[in-house]
Write a protein that holds these residues in place. Structure first.
Motif, PDB file in Angstrom:
ATOM      1  N   THR A 581      35.549  42.060  52.326  1.00 43.53           N
ATOM      2  CA  THR A 581      35.939  40.726  52.777  1.00 43.53           C
ATOM      3  C   THR A 581      36.761  39.988  51.734  1.00 43.53           C
ATOM      4  O   THR A 581      37.573  39.133  52.074  1.00 43.53           O
ATOM      5  N   VAL A 582      36.569  40.322  50.454  1.00 40.29           N
ATOM      6  CA  VAL A 582      37.153  39.507  49.397  1.00 40.29           C
ATOM      7  C   VAL A 582      38.122  40.275  48.505  1.00 40.29           C
ATOM      8  O   VAL A 582      38.542  39.753  47.470  1.00 40.29           O
ATOM      9  N   VAL A 583      38.470  41.510  48.877  1.00 44.05           N
ATOM     10  CA  VAL A 583      39.369  42.276  48.007  1.00 44.05           C
ATOM     11  C   VAL A 583      40.709  41.583  47.828  1.00 44.05           C
ATOM     12  O   VAL A 583      41.373  41.747  46.805  1.00 44.05           O
ATOM     13  N   GLU A 584      41.115  40.782  48.814  1.00 43.97           N
ATOM     14  CA  GLU A 584      42.402  40.102  48.718  1.00 43.97           C
ATOM     15  C   GLU A 584      42.270  38.680  48.195  1.00 43.97           C
ATOM     16  O   GLU A 584      43.229  37.904  48.251  1.00 43.97           O
ATOM     17  N   ALA A 585      41.085  38.308  47.711  1.00 42.49           N
ATOM     18  CA  ALA A 585      40.880  36.957  47.195  1.00 42.49           C
ATOM     19  C   ALA A 585      41.767  36.707  45.985  1.00 42.49           C
ATOM     20  O   ALA A 585      42.039  37.603  45.184  1.00 42.49           O
TER      21      ALA A 585
END
Length: 647
Positions: A581-585
């Motif tokens: 969910t947050v790899v592209e944060a």
């Protein structure tokens, strides 16, 4: 004039609550703002016009009642002297009608005052509960709070209006009757008072015991109500665990306790009339015997004896009602006490007087966990959110320790860590549900300790982990935080949250009704509903607590796409157990045992932080296995890519 009232005791509870104070060392400040003491007395004084009017009319009715025996005595004397009696008969008829009219009007005024007191109490208490300090409210049994708002306020009305009015007005009748009897014959009065005095003392003792018993019964009844609410709130869990029988036995035990304490109240209530009646019957017998003897010796006239006997009979009902009202009032005092206690529930603090802003940002850790100077936001303003050396805990258990980090005004910031690392607590501190024991939390450069709750929550949208939805239509749930939103704004929020196809598939679209807790939507749909609700606020910061927990891979991918678009216009802070969910944060903050372990991008943290690397590796390995299983089940040819967790 006599007034009768039937009172039904409504169950409640007095639960000794131990306040869970959120604290580290030093302790977290807990709101202690309380309502003025004697709230119930203030509400009663606000109805002084109706209460005073009712009492004055009651006093007139008392006068009308006390005059009647004297007129009857004059009527007897007039008949004996063969004088005209038409005027006396007419005057008696007028007094009878006036007595009835005054009684009815007095009852209406007192009743209206009572309803106003209950309404004002419920409105004020509801507001105080809604604005209560959450850390304190969470320590209370919700069933008890509900019962105080509903049951205790109803009994309070009876105690403060009808019971007090009966005590006052019927007490005046008793007092006036005693005075008139003294004017007729003091010796007969002394005989009457002697018999009634013994019964009255015994009745007062019963009244005191009744108050104590009523307090215990209301506490027991409230415990039953609180347990029942606990079971109903978790009924699917109860059924899934096969615990219906155990819960039934538990509720039966509570009901038995209520029955036992209720029986004691019933016994004491039942003793009132017999104890008093013994004195009344003894008085009547003595008066009839002594009075008839004196009439025979002509030391007392027939007219005087008739008037005295009428006054004695007039005392019977008012005296009984006075003591019954005392019993009801004693029970009502317990309700008044509990309502006053609820009115004193700690409130969320108001802004600090200086309303000051925060100072320059404190150092925050870099990707390797070492302190580094925080950079200003890209547009030159303050960060959207900033934690400065924040410490927080529950009692002796530390949850956050010296936490410092910043959230840019745009982009996606993720909080990652194992369970219990303090991620949800960070969100609760941003919303000021709790207050830090030390350090400061800033929104747009301003310490939230100096902001009103309205300022904080207007600027922060919060999507909870449990996807709270309420009974009502889908539209009502979405616009809950922004009731004046336009159709265009609603459509945009629905589209950004990925609800467009869901709404289109519902029978009545946005006007489709939902059941309690959002029944009618799946868990993932409820989460997206909550995202749409938060977006509609147009906040500067959106907090997403496990927003993808109930989403399948396709829905999660859609929400990630939405988050990228949302993050272009405001700060998004997301808690996620799924690394995908947050790899592209834009920024990931790794929490470990209440401390900021590292800050960086996914690539940086995989390379530099061992804990994050392990979390990512474990989840991607699980995702690869799931993808392989799906590939095998679907018959995907070897060598072709399978759809798995994004990495």
């Amino acid at each position: 004039m006599t007034t009768t009232t039937t009172a039904t005791t409504t169950g409640s509870t007095t639960t000794a609550a131990t306040t869970k104070t959120a604290a580290t060392t030093p302790s977290t400040a807990t709101s202690t703002a309380t309502a003025p003491r004697g709230l119930v007395a203030q509400l009663t004084r606000a109805q002084a016009r109706f209460l005073t009017g009712g009492v004055l009319l009651g006093i007139l009715g008392v006068a009308s009642t006390l005059v009647q025996p004297q007129l009857v005595a004059h009527l007897i004397e007039a008949v004996g002297r063969k004088e005209p009696i038409a005027l006396l008969v007419t005057l008696l008829a007028v007094l009878f009608v006036a007595d009835a009219a005054l009684s009815a009007t007095q009852g209406c005024l007192i009743g209206r005052a009572g309803e106003n007191i209950v309404r004002d109490a419920r409105v004020l208490l509801s507001g105080r509960v809604l604005r209560a300090d959450l850390s304190y409210l969470n320590t209370q049994r919700q069933g008890d709070v509900h019962t105080r708002l509903v049951g205790d306020t109803a009994l309070m009305k009876i105690a403060l209006t009808q019971s007090l009015a009966q005590i006052l007005l019927n007490g005046l009748i008793v007092l006036g009757g005693v005075v008139m009897m003294a004017l007729i014959d003091v010796w007969l009065l002394l005989v009457t008072v002697g018999c009634l005095g013994v019964a009255s003392v015994a009745s007062i003792g019963v009244a005191r015991g009744l108050r104590r018993a009523a307090l215990v019964n209301r506490a027991d009844t409230g415990e039953f109500g609180a347990d029942l609410q606990r079971v109903l709130a978790a009924l699917p869990t109860v059924k899934a665990a096969g615990a219906e029988g155990r819960e039934e036995d538990r509720l039966a035990a509570r009901a038995d306790t209520v029955r036992r304490s209720g029986n004691r109240v019933t016994v004491l209530n039942a003793l009132f009339s017999p104890v008093l009646n013994v004195g009344l019957q003894a008085s009547l017998a003595a008066v009839m015997g002594i009075g008839m003897a004196r009439v025979a010796t002509t030391s007392l006239s027939v007219a005087e004896f008739t008037a005295f006997t009428m006054y004695l009979f007039y005392l019977v009902s008012p005296l009984v009602l006075v003591f019954l009202a005392l019993g009801t009032y004693q029970q009502g005092r317990a309700a008044v006490q509990r309502v006053d206690e609820l009115a004193g529930i700690p409130q969320e603090d108001a802004p600090a007087p200086d309303g000051g802003s925060g100072t320059a940002p404190a150092p925050v850790p870099d990707a390797s966990g070492r302190p580094a100077a925080a950079s200003p936001a890209p547009d030159g303003g303050h960060p959207a959110v900033e934690f400065r050396d924040v410490g927080f805990g529950y009692g002796d258990r530390t949850v956050l320790d010296a936490v410092s980090f910043t959230v840019p005004r745009r982009g996606l910031t993720a909080l990652v860590g194992v369970s219990g690392a303090g991620k949800t607590t960070v969100f609760q501190l941003i919303e000021r549900f709790y207050r830090p024991g030390r350090g400061a939390v800033l929104l747009d450069g301003r310490d939230i300790a100096h902001l009103s709750t309205a300022e904080i929550r207007d600027g922060v949208g919060y999507v909870q982990q449990d996807s709270a939805a309420m009974r009502g239509t889908l539209r009502e749930n979405i616009v809950y935080a922004a009731p004046d939103a336009t159709e265009a704004d609603i459509e945009e929020a629905v589209e950004l949250a990925g609800l467009t196809h869901v709404v289109a598939a519902l029978p009545d679209g946005l006007d489709t009704p939902l059941g309690d807790h959002g029944i009618g939507l799946s868990g993932g749909q409820r989460q997206r509903l909550c995202v749409a609700r938060a977006l509609l606020q147009k906040p500067a910061v959106i907090l997403l607590d496990e927003a993808t927990a109930h989403l399948d891979s396709e829905a999660e991918a859609a929400l990630r796409d939405s988050l990228r678009r949302i993050a272009r216009r405001c700060a998004v802070v997301a808690i996620a157990h799924r690394i995908s969910t947050v790899v592209e944060a834009d920024r990931i903050v790794v929490l470990d045992e209440g401390r900021v372990r590292a800050v960086g991008t996914h690539a940086q943290l995989v390379r530099d932080d061992a804990l994050y690397g392990r979390l990512a590796a474990a989840q991607f390995a699980d995702g690869a296995r799931a993808g392989a299983a799906a590939e095998a089940a679907a018959g995907t040819p070897s060598g072709q890519p399978a759809v798995g967790v994004a990495g």
